[in-house]
Design a protein around this motif. Structure first.
Motif, PDB file in Angstrom:
ATOM      1  N   MET A  98       0.895  -1.265   0.062  1.00 29.91           N
ATOM      2  CA  MET A  98      -0.145   0.003   0.162  1.00 29.91           C
ATOM      3  C   MET A  98       0.883   1.147  -0.143  1.00 29.91           C
ATOM      4  O   MET A  98       1.646   1.492   0.780  1.00 29.91           O
ATOM      5  CB  MET A  98      -0.734  -0.135   1.339  1.00 29.91           C
ATOM      6  N   TRP A  99       0.705   2.182  -1.125  1.00 34.27           N
ATOM      7  CA  TRP A  99       1.378   3.395  -1.022  1.00 34.27           C
ATOM      8  C   TRP A  99       0.361   4.541  -0.474  1.00 34.27           C
ATOM      9  O   TRP A  99      -0.613   4.810  -0.673  1.00 34.27           O
ATOM     10  CB  TRP A  99       1.574   3.750  -2.353  1.00 34.27           C
ATOM     11  N   TYR A 100       1.223   5.331   0.707  1.00 37.60           N
ATOM     12  CA  TYR A 100       0.538   6.467   1.190  1.00 37.60           C
ATOM     13  C   TYR A 100       1.163   7.868   0.607  1.00 37.60           C
ATOM     14  O   TYR A 100       2.399   8.005   0.311  1.00 37.60           O
ATOM     15  CB  TYR A 100       0.724   6.493   2.667  1.00 37.60           C
ATOM     16  N   ALA A 101       0.464   8.536   0.169  1.00 39.67           N
ATOM     17  CA  ALA A 101       0.913  10.093  -0.175  1.00 39.67           C
ATOM     18  C   ALA A 101       1.141  10.928   1.029  1.00 39.67           C
ATOM     19  O   ALA A 101       0.051  11.004   1.923  1.00 39.67           O
ATOM     20  CB  ALA A 101       0.002  10.612  -1.430  1.00 39.67           C
ATOM     21  N   PHE A 102       2.137  11.993   0.800  1.00 35.24           N
ATOM     22  CA  PHE A 102       2.347  12.815   1.675  1.00 35.24           C
ATOM     23  C   PHE A 102       2.629  14.122   0.871  1.00 35.24           C
ATOM     24  O   PHE A 102       3.093  14.122  -0.046  1.00 35.24           O
ATOM     25  CB  PHE A 102       3.586  12.556   2.723  1.00 35.24           C
ATOM     26  N   GLN A 103       2.452  15.185   1.877  1.00 31.45           N
ATOM     27  CA  GLN A 103       2.526  16.606   1.068  1.00 31.45           C
ATOM     28  C   GLN A 103       3.547  17.278   1.929  1.00 31.45           C
ATOM     29  O   GLN A 103       3.228  17.412   3.191  1.00 31.45           O
ATOM     30  CB  GLN A 103       1.396  17.463   0.845  1.00 31.45           C
ATOM     31  N   LEU A 104       4.521  17.848   1.027  1.00 28.41           N
ATOM     32  CA  LEU A 104       5.581  18.758   1.967  1.00 28.41           C
ATOM     33  C   LEU A 104       4.845  20.213   2.147  1.00 28.41           C
ATOM     34  O   LEU A 104       4.463  20.711   0.828  1.00 28.41           O
ATOM     35  CB  LEU A 104       6.764  18.828   1.323  1.00 28.41           C
ATOM     36  N   LEU A 105       5.090  20.879   2.948  1.00 27.13           N
ATOM     37  CA  LEU A 105       4.506  22.238   3.232  1.00 27.13           C
ATOM     38  C   LEU A 105       5.727  23.404   3.199  1.00 27.13           C
ATOM     39  O   LEU A 105       6.500  23.124   3.664  1.00 27.13           O
ATOM     40  CB  LEU A 105       3.500  22.374   4.374  1.00 27.13           C
ATOM     41  N   ASP A 106       5.040  24.650   2.961  1.00 27.78           N
ATOM     42  CA  ASP A 106       5.951  25.771   3.008  1.00 27.78           C
ATOM     43  C   ASP A 106       7.379  25.615   2.425  1.00 27.78           C
ATOM     44  O   ASP A 106       8.287  25.496   3.385  1.00 27.78           O
ATOM     45  CB  ASP A 106       5.977  26.297   4.674  1.00 27.78           C
TER      46      ASP A 106
END
Lengths: 366, 346
Positions: free
Chosen positions: B83-91
């Motif tokens: 299972m792949w999980y997506a993350f988002q980098l901020l600022d």
């Protein structure tokens, strides 16, 4: 079809099974063949119901833990069963279970020699069959035939001499709260155990089934649980929430899109209970009855499901009715449209089996 | 050490399907052309392992390294495992756009090994700008466990990170290392997960055929058709075409990214005009709805175009491709009865 009474008169009561098999006539009996021609039989005036009961009493928790052996109860509760219906068994005797054990063992061995695949992975070829009665697994009021448990044991491959045999297949034949008028209308030599549950290797299941068919001259067929049955199970289980926590209420719907879409809808137990109570209360007020006493009506079940579906529609604008309900489950049990069930709570085994017995009686072919 | 190497290599070789073994071995740059040719793939895998081990002993390279790189290659070629999980980098910081591969590699390794003592990191750049990172974790007492590695895929200069098989205890460490080395200030869960890595990257980066509302969806037809019931047919065809158009506007046209499921946690008031008791209830009705399919977006599009789902499509469903996420928590905006249709997504 000839009236079964006459055919019975012609059959000598002491005839041996093998002799009877040699004749081409069959004594298969079914619910509908009995109820189907009341004008000819004049036996069953009250038997016209071909549909599932539209109302039933709320399930009462029934403690069967002290009536059944612990190992039998554990087996019933922990296993996922595949259901079939069985037409009444001809010349089945609860007193002959020992001889049936021997016959079935011999039958399995014979089938094996013929080359029928009954092997179970990791076991030796020898199978030991035991039939036993599950006394106590019955509803309190009805005079139902006793449930019969069939177990097949075998020795694991590469085991030592003194190691115990392993249970490789199990099944049961039951009748709980069967329609009393139907049961009493059956000719004397027939025993009605319409619900058959099995668990184990498919090869063994079909061998056992064909033995039952040949020995008791009956028909077996897959028992699929339709939409209405699943809804009833859901409602009956929800109704138990006050006594024993249902943990969650889960429904799985299959929608006919391309590719097919599955929707799993899980409701918090307390909220499901509140919705169920609100549905019950509304009808209880109409009838001005005490809530605890009143029967559950099919309308309440429909209204309950309607409430759940409309809540879903309000959010997703998706018609669940376009698809079909394929699975229902709570902590008390699980059931799927394919005819697989699990009864997780020993206290409600009897209630669940009573509903399924009714389904099996209805499903029998004419 | 010898034994560990042998065991690892055996497990790795056993895991590769025989058909892809040759291709994988070809990508293994440490092996010379002659060495690669000397491997006989028609032999059993056990024999192959022995042969590989003997080659490695000659080359003086060790199995841990071998398994590391070869398995990165294997997962790159088969990204649909787990299972792949997506993350988002901020600022992003000012210099976030100038981070290049060498700098990132160096920084990431440095940061992560400062946070964790026993950790083994392999970084490899894939053809399409994606940086593949394989991390084997150990703890204070044990060596890195190469059998349960975490894979991270990061697209340079973007804000998307994808991870698979990550222990929740190790997540803060990894996210800290990633945030620092990519010159960002934070990282959050993007609420998107799926078995197919390409599909979730396509969805997040909007690499699928999108359909936009137009006034004339099809070229104007010439009006010379003679039909038995022209009015009825036109009206029906019109309604169907409209549904189809709206379905495509919501979910996209053509082949859609393969997403397997979407989960909604609903905590909203129960409203049904036929059920007064429940409608008057103060508490929200708590339930969880999970949609699943081989290709969820195509199923939903079909539902909308065939009329199982009413059009226009509800924002709850169209948010999946629009916002690129498949996990939602839905609550009522206000507690007042006036907020009939307003729902907020957290």
């Amino acid at each position: 079809m000839e009236p079964p009474q006459r055919s019975m008169v012609r059959t000598p009561h002491k005839s041996v099974l093998v002799q009877r098999r040699s004749k081409s006539r069959s004594y298969r009996q079914s619910y509908r063949s009995c109820s189907g021609g009341p004008s000819r039989l004049c036996l069953t005036p009250a038997l016209t119901a071909r549909r599932l009961n539209t109302s039933r009493r709320p399930p009462k928790s029934q403690d069967i833990t002290d009536k059944l052996k612990a190992e039998h109860l554990a087996l019933l509760v922990k296993t996922r069963w595949k259901l079939s219906y069985v037409t009444p068994l001809y010349r089945f005797r609860h007193t002959q279970l020992r001889s049936y054990s021997r016959q079935l063992s011999a039958f399995i061995a014979a089938e094996q020699q013929r080359g029928v695949a009954v092997e179970v992975e990791g076991t030796q070829s020898g199978f030991r069959v035991s039939f036993s009665m599950l006394q106590g697994l019955a509803s309190a009021e009805n005079d139902d035939p006793e449930t019969v448990l069939i177990q097949v044991h075998s020795k694991p491959l590469l085991s030592r001499q003194d190691e115990p045999q392993k249970l490789v297949w199990s099944g049961w034949l039951t009748c709980i709260s069967g329609n009393p008028e139907y049961l009493s209308s059956l000719p004397r030599d027939f025993t009605c155990l319409p619900l058959f549950g099995s668990s184990g290797a498919d090869g063994l299941t079909s061998v056992v089934k064909s033995w039952i068919q040949q020995t008791f001259d009956c028909c077996l067929g897959r028992l699929e649980l339709n939409h209405t049955t699943l809804q009833w199970l859901l409602a009956l289980w929800t109704n138990c929430h006050a006594q024993s926590n249902i943990q969650q209420l889960n429904m799985v719907w299959t929608l006919p899109s391309a590719p097919p879409l599955q929707v799993s809808f899980t409701v918090d137990p307390q909220d499901a209970w509140d919705l169920w109570r609100s549905v019950r209360k509304a009808s209880a007020q109409e009838e001005e009855e005490e809530e605890e006493e009143s029967c559950i009506d099919v309308e309440e079940v429909t209204r309950f499901l309607h409430g759940l579906k409309s809540h879903f529609y309000r959010h997703f604008r998706l018609e669940l009715s376009a698809g079909s309900l394929s699975q229902v489950g709570t902590a008390l049990g699980w059931a799927a449209v394919s005819g697989r069930i699990k009864m997780s709570s020993s206290r409600y085994v009897v209630t669940t089996l009573a509903l399924l017995t009714e389904c099996a009686l209805l499903k029998m072919p004419i | 050490m010898e034994n560990i190497t042998r065991r690892l290599l055996q497990r790795v070789v056993r895991r590769f399907p025989s058909q892809t073994l040759r291709a994988t071995l070809d990508k293994w740059e440490r092996l010379s052309e002659a060495q690669r040719r000397s491997l006989d793939l028609s032999k059993t895998k056990w024999a192959l392992t022995e042969k590989l081990l003997s080659i490695c002993e000659v080359c003086d390279t060790f199995g841990v390294w071998i398994s590391g790189v070869s398995r990165v290659i294997y997962v790159i070629d088969n990204p649909n495992q787990g299972m792949w999980y997506a993350f988002q980098l901020l600022d992003p910081k000012d210099d976030a756009h100038s981070v290049d591969l060498t700098q990132f590699k160096q920084q990431f390794k440095c940061h992560l090994s400062q946070l964790m003592r026993h950790v083994s990191i392999k970084i490899k750049k894939h053809t399409d700008e994606a940086v593949w990172i394989r991390i084997a974790w150990g703890d204070a007492l044990s060596r890195p466990d190469h059998l349960k590695p975490t894979y991270v895929v990061y697209y340079l200069q973007s804000s998307h990170v994808f991870m698979t098989s990550l222990n929740s205890k190790l997540k803060p460490l990894l996210s800290q290392a990633l945030v620092l080395s990519t010159r960002h200030r934070g990282m959050k869960d993007a609420n998107l997960s799926g078995r197919n890595l390409t599909a979730i990257t396509d969805l997040l980066m909007k690499r699928y055929q999108q359909v936009f509302p137009t006034k004339y969806p099809t070229p104007l037809a010439e009006k010379n058709e003679i039909e038995s019931h022209p009015h009825i047919e036109r009206e029906q065809a019109g309604a169907a075409a409209k549904r189809q158009q709206m379905a495509c506007e919501a979910f996209g046209g053509g082949v859609l990214p393969q997403l397997q499921s979407a989960v909604y946690k609903l905590e909203t008031r129960f409203k049904d005009h036929t059920n007064k008791i429940m409608t008057e209830r103060e508490e929200p009705f708590r339930c969880v709805v999970k949609f699943s399919s081989v290709n969820l977006l195509e199923s939903l599009r079909h539902c909308a175009s065939s009329g199982i789902a009413s059009t226009p499509v509800t924002p709850l469903l169209s948010s999946v491709p629009l916002k690129g996420r498949n996990s939602f928590v839905i609550t009522d905006n206000g507690r007042s009865p006036s907020s009939q249709t307003q729902q907020s997504q957290k």
